[in-house]
Design an enzyme around this catalytic site. Structure first.
Site, PDB file in Angstrom:
ATOM      1  N   THR A 198       0.842  -1.197   0.000  1.00 19.58           N
ATOM      2  CA  THR A 198       0.000   0.000   0.000  1.00 19.58           C
ATOM      3  C   THR A 198       0.876   1.246   0.000  1.00 19.58           C
ATOM      4  O   THR A 198       1.965   1.217   0.572  1.00 19.58           O
ATOM      5  CB  THR A 198      -0.876  -0.032   1.267  1.00 19.58           C
ATOM      6  OG1 THR A 198      -1.843  -1.063   1.121  1.00 19.58           O
ATOM      7  CG2 THR A 198      -1.575   1.288   1.528  1.00 19.58           C
ATOM      8  N   ASP A 229      -8.738  -0.676   5.615  1.00 17.91           N
ATOM      9  CA  ASP A 229      -8.704   0.561   6.408  1.00 17.91           C
ATOM     10  C   ASP A 229      -8.423   1.810   5.579  1.00 17.91           C
ATOM     11  O   ASP A 229      -8.781   2.916   5.983  1.00 17.91           O
ATOM     12  CB  ASP A 229      -7.600   0.449   7.472  1.00 17.91           C
ATOM     13  CG  ASP A 229      -6.234   0.207   6.835  1.00 17.91           C
ATOM     14  OD1 ASP A 229      -6.130  -0.687   5.980  1.00 17.91           O
ATOM     15  OD2 ASP A 229      -5.278   0.927   7.186  1.00 17.91           O
ATOM     16  N   GLY A 252      -5.436  -4.345   7.429  1.00 18.13           N
ATOM     17  CA  GLY A 252      -6.483  -3.327   7.530  1.00 18.13           C
ATOM     18  C   GLY A 252      -7.552  -3.556   8.568  1.00 18.13           C
ATOM     19  O   GLY A 252      -8.031  -2.614   9.199  1.00 18.13           O
TER      20      GLY A 252
END
Ligand code: ASP
Length: 355
Positions: free
Chosen positions: A216, A247, A270
């Site tokens: 990410t 998340d 997440g």
């Protein structure tokens, strides 16, 4: 013999009171909530990440390592350049994240991981610390740079969060760039999906194995005006299904910014970041407890996320320009470039945070 006590002079009392107020009180304006970080930091700066996880030297080649540093350097150079020329924190974080989205090394945009159906569903969010405006998208499949769509949601709609086809229709109305699904096909992510499928049901740790692939991307910045911004973008987790959203686009969990305290972009597992509201929690500790950004980041990652079994990290910048990069994983692709300093990038946990 002790000299008899004498009444204290008014000047001495005033001086002492001033000293005590300076030395003991948190950095607070009259009547305002106590704030940490009295000392001003760099006037502007950008801090970025490209994912956290089980990243070790053993799992890396020299060539790959160099590629990661080069990609992080490019994102820092663009973001720092915008800030140096007086551009906004919002422009800087979007530009940096777009570069990382276009880089297949990271699990965002082009290098997004695959869902269990063999598709790519992308999530992204942005927040403006000056206004507390925010924009987020989840489950988009054809948008080349989801962070740009998130910014459109923030600036061109009355809403904060759009998902799936609706988000794409909104994007089309605003001319957002789209690509064919093949744009997101990288061999590395496809193989990761096959491995995840094979081990599913037999190996409960498949997601930890895939942790190595986590990438990410995110950026936080402070501009010359003192405004903060945060942006995060991801493909989520390999083999995700049932419309799973992590998340990243959940404002307060993976992304948050407030000029009153800090801007945070998170990366990691997440589900745990949502449950512990990591990004907002760090800012809240600064606002309510007067903690420094570093102390607040460590407390949330160690004492909230970590105790539940969550793994990952955050990059953050506070209202005075201090950066923080903190994780409980062996590595995190990360870097910063603060005003007056040099670009710093790192991968492994033992490389410090460059400050
Ligand atoms: N936080 C992301 C998610 O759970 C994954 C990551 O950070 O790599 O969707």
């Amino acid at each position: 013999m002790r000299s008899p006590s004498r009444p204290l002079s008014a000047a001495f009392v005033a001086l002492t009171a001033t000293f005590l107020a300076t030395a003991c009180a948190p950095d607070t304006e009259a009547g305002a909530t106590p704030q940490a970080s009295a000392a001003p930091g760099p006037e502007f700066g950008i801090v970025i990440h490209g994912g956290a996880g089980t990243i070790t030297r053993e799992s890396m080649t020299d060539e790959l390592e160099a590629s990661y540093h080069a990609a992080l350097d490019s994102a820092l150079a663009v973001g720092h350049g915008i800030l140096e020329q007086g551009g906004t924190a919002l422009d800087a974080v979007v530009a940096a994240v777009r570069i990382l989205e276009d880089e297949p090394l990271f699990n965002a945009g082009r290098g997004a991981v695959f869902t269990s159906d063999g598709t790519n569903e992308l999530d992204a969010a942005i927040m403006d610390g000056a206004t507390l405006n925010a924009g987020a998208v989840a489950g988009v499949k054809s948008v080349k740079n989801p962070i740009t769509l998130a910014r459109l949601v923030m600036e061109e709609s009355p809403h904060v969060f759009m998902v799936g086809e609706g988000a794409e229709t909104f994007g089309a109305q605003h001319g957002v760039e789209t690509v064919d699904a093949s744009w997101f096909h990288t061999e590395q992510r496809w193989e990761a999906l096959q491995r995840a499928r094979e081990s599913e049901g037999t190996d409960v740790s498949w997601h930890l194995e895939e942790n190595r692939m986590i990438g990410t991307v995110g950026a936080v910045a402070r501009d010359r005006n003192g405004d903060l911004a945060a942006a995060t973008s991801t493909g989520g987790m390999t083999n995700k299904r049932f419309g799973r959203v992590g998340d990243v686009p959940v404002i307060g969990a993976g992304t948050y910014a407030s000029n009153a305290s800090c801007a945070v972009s998170a990366t990691g597992h997440g589900e745990y970041f949502i449950r512990t509201v990591v990004a907002r929690e760090i800012c809240a500790r600064m606002e309510y407890l007067g903690e420094s950004l570093q102390a607040a980041s460590e407390a949330v990652i160690n004492d909230r996320l970590g105790v539940l079994g969550g793994t990952g990290g955050v990059v953050a910048i506070d209202r005075d320009g201090h950066p923080a990069l903190y994780m409980n994983t062996p590595g995190m692709y990360r870097g910063h470039w603060m005003a007056g300093g040099r670009p710093f990038t790192a991968i492994y946990g033992d490389e410090g945070d460059g400050r």
